[in-house]
Design a protein around this motif. Structure first.
Motif, PDB file in Angstrom:
ATOM      1  N   ALA A 123      15.019   5.889   2.310  1.00 42.99           N
ATOM      2  CA  ALA A 123      14.028   4.930   2.806  1.00 42.99           C
ATOM      3  C   ALA A 123      14.482   4.368   4.150  1.00 42.99           C
ATOM      4  CB  ALA A 123      13.841   3.801   1.802  1.00 42.99           C
ATOM      5  N   THR A 124      13.572   4.391   5.122  1.00 46.23           N
ATOM      6  CA  THR A 124      13.835   3.843   6.451  1.00 46.23           C
ATOM      7  C   THR A 124      12.835   2.727   6.714  1.00 46.23           C
ATOM      8  OG1 THR A 124      14.562   6.021   7.228  1.00 46.23           O
ATOM      9  CG2 THR A 124      14.008   4.384   8.912  1.00 46.23           C
ATOM     10  N   ARG A 125      13.345   1.558   7.098  1.00 47.88           N
ATOM     11  CA  ARG A 125      12.495   0.387   7.364  1.00 47.88           C
ATOM     12  C   ARG A 125      12.049   0.423   8.822  1.00 47.88           C
ATOM     13  NH1 ARG A 125      13.275  -5.122   9.112  1.00 47.88           N
ATOM     14  NH2 ARG A 125      11.894  -6.528   7.976  1.00 47.88           N
ATOM     15  N   VAL A 157       3.900  -1.238   3.566  1.00 46.13           N
ATOM     16  CA  VAL A 157       3.377   0.099   3.299  1.00 46.13           C
ATOM     17  C   VAL A 157       4.544   0.991   2.913  1.00 46.13           C
ATOM     18  CG1 VAL A 157       2.275   2.139   4.306  1.00 46.13           C
ATOM     19  CG2 VAL A 157       1.444  -0.140   4.899  1.00 46.13           C
ATOM     20  N   LEU A 158       4.372   1.738   1.826  1.00 48.27           N
ATOM     21  CA  LEU A 158       5.310   2.794   1.456  1.00 48.27           C
ATOM     22  C   LEU A 158       4.669   4.102   1.901  1.00 48.27           C
ATOM     23  CD1 LEU A 158       6.406   2.182  -2.236  1.00 48.27           C
ATOM     24  CD2 LEU A 158       7.639   1.614  -0.159  1.00 48.27           C
ATOM     25  N   LEU A 159       5.328   4.816   2.766  1.00 45.89           N
ATOM     26  CA  LEU A 159       4.815   6.094   3.243  1.00 45.89           C
ATOM     27  C   LEU A 159       5.757   7.200   2.791  1.00 45.89           C
ATOM     28  CD1 LEU A 159       2.971   7.934   4.904  1.00 45.89           C
ATOM     29  CD2 LEU A 159       4.232   7.216   6.952  1.00 45.89           C
ATOM     30  N   TRP A 190       7.912   1.159   5.022  1.00 50.76           N
ATOM     31  CA  TRP A 190       9.077   1.855   4.480  1.00 50.76           C
ATOM     32  C   TRP A 190       8.716   3.334   4.428  1.00 50.76           C
ATOM     33  CZ3 TRP A 190      13.948   0.443   3.862  1.00 50.76           C
ATOM     34  CH2 TRP A 190      14.244  -0.927   3.827  1.00 50.76           C
ATOM     35  N   LEU A 191       9.397   4.111   5.250  1.00 51.66           N
ATOM     36  CA  LEU A 191       9.188   5.553   5.305  1.00 51.66           C
ATOM     37  C   LEU A 191      10.155   6.200   4.320  1.00 51.66           C
ATOM     38  CD1 LEU A 191       7.873   8.023   6.656  1.00 51.66           C
ATOM     39  CD2 LEU A 191       9.712   7.923   8.364  1.00 51.66           C
ATOM     40  N   GLN A 239       0.849  -1.186   0.000  1.00 54.37           N
ATOM     41  CA  GLN A 239       0.000   0.000   0.000  1.00 54.37           C
ATOM     42  C   GLN A 239       0.886   1.237   0.000  1.00 54.37           C
ATOM     43  OE1 GLN A 239      -2.407   0.611   3.552  1.00 54.37           O
ATOM     44  NE2 GLN A 239      -4.113   1.259   2.259  1.00 54.37           N
ATOM     45  N   GLU A 240       0.461   2.236  -0.746  1.00 52.39           N
ATOM     46  CA  GLU A 240       1.211   3.488  -0.841  1.00 52.39           C
ATOM     47  C   GLU A 240       0.410   4.618  -0.208  1.00 52.39           C
ATOM     48  OE1 GLU A 240       3.536   5.706  -4.416  1.00 52.39           O
ATOM     49  OE2 GLU A 240       1.473   5.108  -4.850  1.00 52.39           O
TER      50      GLU A 240
END
Length: 139
Positions: A130-132, A61-63, A90-91, A25-26
């Protein structure tokens, strides 16, 4: 698709821990996101990214988050709504020196409040870091 292109697709999805068939999800989509990264990730998982309106349980989730987008803790809590038990967030934040840059200290402060723990980072885009983030109990 050439062999080199196929390897790139696998590398992006694999770098984020995703595989063919995963649901991602994005959130935070806007006109400044990295469209090449998105397309390569979609190729790697074999489907389009789900939107915030989708209600399915997802593997990740990609945020996309920028300084000034609001309250990061609230956004991270919202990101957990559809996330499956073994899923990751993933921020994605603009890299240092880019408009909307988010200092790492802000992420380190917000994540635990949302029940998350930062485990790693990945170079996925020229403009975005990107931060996990995972549930603290999962680590």
């Amino acid at each position: 698709m050439s062999e080199a292109e196929a390897a790139t697709v696998v590398d992006v999805a694999g770098k984020l821990g995703f595989k063919q068939g995963d649901l991602v999800q994005e959130l935070g989509y806007d006109d400044d996101v990295d469209f090449d990264f998105r397309e390569t990730l979609e190729d790697g998982i074999g489907s389009e990214l789900l939107t915030e309106d989708d209600q399915e349980v997802v593997d990740g989730v990609l945020l996309w988050w920028r300084n000034g987008d609001g309250d990061l803790v609230d956004a991270l809590v919202d990101a957990l709504t559809s996330l499956g038990g073994n899923g990751v967030v993933w921020l994605l934040t603009p890299k240092s020196g880019r408009p909307g840059y988010v200092p790492p200290a802000d992420i380190q402060e917000a994540a635990p409040t949302a029940g998350l723990h930062s485990t790693s980072s990945a170079g996925v885009s020229k403009e975005w870091a990107a931060t996990r983030l995972v549930n603290r109990r999962k680590q």
